[in-house]
Design a protein around this motif. Structure first.
Motif, PDB file in Angstrom:
ATOM      1  N   HIS A 261       3.449   0.681   3.195  1.00  0.00           N
ATOM      2  CA  HIS A 261       3.400  -0.670   3.760  1.00  0.00           C
ATOM      3  C   HIS A 261       4.089  -1.639   2.816  1.00  0.00           C
ATOM      4  O   HIS A 261       3.722  -1.748   1.662  1.00  0.00           O
ATOM      5  CB  HIS A 261       1.944  -1.072   3.975  1.00  0.00           C
ATOM      6  N   TYR A 262       5.078  -2.351   3.328  1.00  0.00           N
ATOM      7  CA  TYR A 262       5.836  -3.338   2.560  1.00  0.00           C
ATOM      8  C   TYR A 262       5.662  -4.721   3.172  1.00  0.00           C
ATOM      9  O   TYR A 262       5.487  -4.846   4.385  1.00  0.00           O
ATOM     10  CB  TYR A 262       7.333  -3.017   2.578  1.00  0.00           C
ATOM     11  N   GLU A 263       5.724  -5.747   2.329  1.00  0.00           N
ATOM     12  CA  GLU A 263       5.778  -7.137   2.776  1.00  0.00           C
ATOM     13  C   GLU A 263       7.114  -7.701   2.330  1.00  0.00           C
ATOM     14  O   GLU A 263       7.581  -7.436   1.223  1.00  0.00           O
ATOM     15  CB  GLU A 263       4.677  -7.979   2.136  1.00  0.00           C
TER      16      GLU A 263
ATOM     17  N   ASP B  24       6.139  -7.711   7.808  1.00  0.00           N
ATOM     18  CA  ASP B  24       5.453  -6.500   7.341  1.00  0.00           C
ATOM     19  C   ASP B  24       6.187  -5.304   7.920  1.00  0.00           C
ATOM     20  O   ASP B  24       6.615  -5.325   9.068  1.00  0.00           O
ATOM     21  CB  ASP B  24       4.004  -6.455   7.821  1.00  0.00           C
ATOM     22  N   TRP B  25       6.325  -4.252   7.126  1.00  0.00           N
ATOM     23  CA  TRP B  25       7.038  -3.060   7.569  1.00  0.00           C
ATOM     24  C   TRP B  25       6.295  -1.827   7.080  1.00  0.00           C
ATOM     25  O   TRP B  25       5.851  -1.774   5.941  1.00  0.00           O
ATOM     26  CB  TRP B  25       8.460  -3.054   7.002  1.00  0.00           C
ATOM     27  N   PHE B  26       6.162  -0.835   7.960  1.00  0.00           N
ATOM     28  CA  PHE B  26       5.536   0.441   7.632  1.00  0.00           C
ATOM     29  C   PHE B  26       6.555   1.550   7.875  1.00  0.00           C
ATOM     30  O   PHE B  26       7.219   1.562   8.905  1.00  0.00           O
ATOM     31  CB  PHE B  26       4.316   0.705   8.522  1.00  0.00           C
TER      32      PHE B  26
ATOM     33  N   GLU C 205       0.204   4.090   2.593  1.00  0.00           N
ATOM     34  CA  GLU C 205       0.620   3.843   3.973  1.00  0.00           C
ATOM     35  C   GLU C 205       2.084   3.424   4.073  1.00  0.00           C
ATOM     36  O   GLU C 205       2.558   3.096   5.162  1.00  0.00           O
ATOM     37  CB  GLU C 205      -0.264   2.773   4.608  1.00  0.00           C
TER      38      GLU C 205
ATOM     39  N   ASP D 145       0.856  -1.185   0.000  1.00  0.00           N
ATOM     40  CA  ASP D 145       0.000   0.000   0.000  1.00  0.00           C
ATOM     41  C   ASP D 145       0.893   1.237   0.000  1.00  0.00           C
ATOM     42  O   ASP D 145       1.512   1.553   1.016  1.00  0.00           O
ATOM     43  CB  ASP D 145      -0.908  -0.009   1.226  1.00  0.00           C
TER      44      ASP D 145
END
Length: 53
Positions: free
Chosen positions: A15-17, A23-25, A13, A10
């Motif tokens: 937002h990484y996978e 998961d990392w934001f 946001e 996303d």
């Protein structure tokens, strides 16, 4: 696995996978903007995949 693939989930946001299941934001910016070079979950260099968004 010599590098851990990360993909953005996303962009709004930041937002990484990760390939290893994490998961990392980021509060602001991208992996590169934040000078993040190593996966915090796997301990190997990050390979950022092209975004499909």
């Amino acid at each position: 696995m010599e590098k851990c693939d990360w993909k953005i989930v996303d962009a709004n946001e930041n937002h990484y996978e990760s390939e290893c299941g994490g998961d990392w934001f980021f509060f602001e910016g991208t992996i590169e903007d934040n000078q993040m070079k190593v996966c915090q979950f796997y301990g190997e260099p990050i390979n950022e995949l092209e975004s499909e968004l």
